[in-house]
Design an enzyme around this catalytic site. Structure first.
Site, PDB file in Angstrom:
ATOM      1  CB  THR A  28      93.798  89.212   7.563  1.00 22.95           C
ATOM      2  OG1 THR A  28      94.233  88.921   8.897  1.00 22.95           O
ATOM      3  CG2 THR A  28      92.394  88.653   7.376  1.00 22.95           C
ATOM      4  N   GLY A  29      93.607  87.946   4.556  1.00 24.47           N
ATOM      5  CA  GLY A  29      93.029  88.199   3.229  1.00 24.47           C
ATOM      6  C   GLY A  29      93.428  87.140   2.225  1.00 24.47           C
ATOM      7  CG  ASP A  81      98.398  92.083   5.884  1.00 19.88           C
ATOM      8  OD1 ASP A  81      97.652  91.337   5.215  1.00 19.88           O
ATOM      9  OD2 ASP A  81      97.965  92.852   6.773  1.00 19.88           O
ATOM     10  CG  ASP A  84      91.723  96.603   1.208  1.00 22.12           C
ATOM     11  OD1 ASP A  84      91.360  95.534   0.708  1.00 22.12           O
ATOM     12  OD2 ASP A  84      91.771  96.807   2.432  1.00 22.12           O
ATOM     13  CE  LYS A  94      97.127  95.615   6.194  1.00 23.11           C
ATOM     14  NZ  LYS A  94      96.403  94.573   5.381  1.00 23.11           N
ATOM     15  N   GLY A  97      89.220  93.314   4.860  1.00 24.95           N
ATOM     16  CA  GLY A  97      88.802  92.077   5.540  1.00 24.95           C
ATOM     17  C   GLY A  97      88.446  92.318   7.004  1.00 24.95           C
ATOM     18  CD  GLU A 103      95.031  93.337   8.263  1.00 28.32           C
ATOM     19  OE1 GLU A 103      94.690  92.368   7.590  1.00 28.32           O
ATOM     20  OE2 GLU A 103      94.703  94.501   7.965  1.00 28.32           O
TER      21      GLU A 103
HETATM   22  C1  5RP Z   1      92.351  92.661   5.644  1.00 28.38           C
HETATM   23  C2  5RP Z   1      93.246  93.421   4.765  1.00 28.38           C
HETATM   24  C3  5RP Z   1      93.704  92.763   3.516  1.00 28.38           C
HETATM   25  O1  5RP Z   1      95.088  92.761   3.489  1.00 28.38           O
HETATM   26  C4  5RP Z   1      93.177  93.517   2.331  1.00 28.38           C
HETATM   27  O2  5RP Z   1      91.770  93.593   2.438  1.00 28.38           O
HETATM   28  C5  5RP Z   1      93.562  92.846   1.011  1.00 28.38           C
HETATM   29  O3  5RP Z   1      92.880  91.649   0.872  1.00 28.38           O
HETATM   30  P1  5RP Z   1      93.093  90.708  -0.374  1.00 28.38           P
HETATM   31  O4  5RP Z   1      94.460  90.133  -0.273  1.00 28.38           O
HETATM   32  O5  5RP Z   1      91.999  89.670  -0.203  1.00 28.38           O
HETATM   33  O6  5RP Z   1      92.887  91.527  -1.626  1.00 28.38           O
HETATM   34  O7  5RP Z   1      93.622  94.542   5.025  1.00 28.38           O
HETATM   35  O8  5RP Z   1      91.912  93.426   6.738  1.00 28.38           O
END
Ligand code: 5RP
Length: 218
Positions: A28-29, A81, A84, A94, A97, A103
């Site tokens: 996700t993200g 995936d 953060d 992580k 999001g 996840e």
């Molecule tokens: C969602 C996550 C995402 O993988 C994480 O927040 C990274 O997001 P992005 O790709 O928008 O930087 O853990 O729960």
């Protein structure tokens, strides 16, 4: 190169890990969204996907990519995936999001976890990014008090409900020197559903988009 371009480059590089007939776990993200868009171009080669969030499932379906229930799949060859924060040891934070629970489940079922990110996500020590923790609503105050005892400053993510109907506490000031131990410790607080540390099941491959290249850590 912009951050968005770096994310997209890392996401497109992850296509190299996909094999014909795979069912792919999808995170996700925004970085994963680039991967989903790239996957759409080769969707005829795969057998389907398992999504870690309603948002990713919607994007996959919009591209005409088959989304399966995890319960109908005995195992997954690969999970893609974002993160953060990530270390050289491929330990991650992580949950930015809010999809951390699904996840972690999909990552746990997958044989290989390929994490895709721009290079700003690489850190020496996890914890500058506030650590997301999914909690059962009735346990919110109890969990917050326990987190304070662990040295953290928990903040309720206002107006946010996870796909599982729970809350997120974002924990500031949590220097995570031993991610494996900290993940176990925080997981043990009653009322915690999932801790956003991914160290017991780290990424197997970390692809980082950089200014004019990619770095792969494995
Ligand atoms: C969602 C996550 C995402 O993988 C994480 O927040 C990274 O997001 P992005 O790709 O928008 O930087 O853990 O729960």
């Amino acid at each position: 190169m912009s951050t968005e371009n770096k994310k997209q480059a890392a996401a497109e590089a992850a296509l190299d890990y996909i094999q014909v007939g795979d069912v792919i776990g999808i995170g996700t993200g925004s970085t994963t969204n680039y991967f989903i868009d790239a996957l759409a171009k080769i969707k005829g080669k795969i057998d389907g996907t398992v999504a870690s969030s309603e948002a990713s499932a919607k994007r996959l379906k919009h591209h005409g990519i088959h989304v399966l229930d995890l319960n109908s799949v005995p195992s997954l060859p690969i999970y893609i995936d974002g993160a953060d924060e990530a270390t050289q040891h491929r330990h991650l934070i992580k949950g930015g999001g809010g999809a951390l629970t699904r996840e972690k489940i999909v990552a746990g079922v997958s044989k290989k976890f390929v994490c895709i990110a721009d290079d700003s996500k690489l850190v020496d020590i996890l914890g500058t990014f506030p650590l997301p923790i999914e909690v059962i609503p009735m346990a919110r105050s109890h969990v917050a008090r326990q987190l304070v005892k662990h040295g953290g400053i928990p903040e309720l993510r206002e107006g946010f409900i996870t796909d599982n109907g729970n809350l997120i506490l974002d924990v500031h000031n949590m220097e995570i020197l031993n991610p494996v131990e900290k993940e176990r410790e925080l997981n043990n607080i009653a009322g915690v559903v999932t801790v956003g540390i991914f160290a017991l099941r780290p990424a197997d491959v970390l692809i980082l988009g950089k200014d004019s290249s990619l770095e792969t850590i494995q």
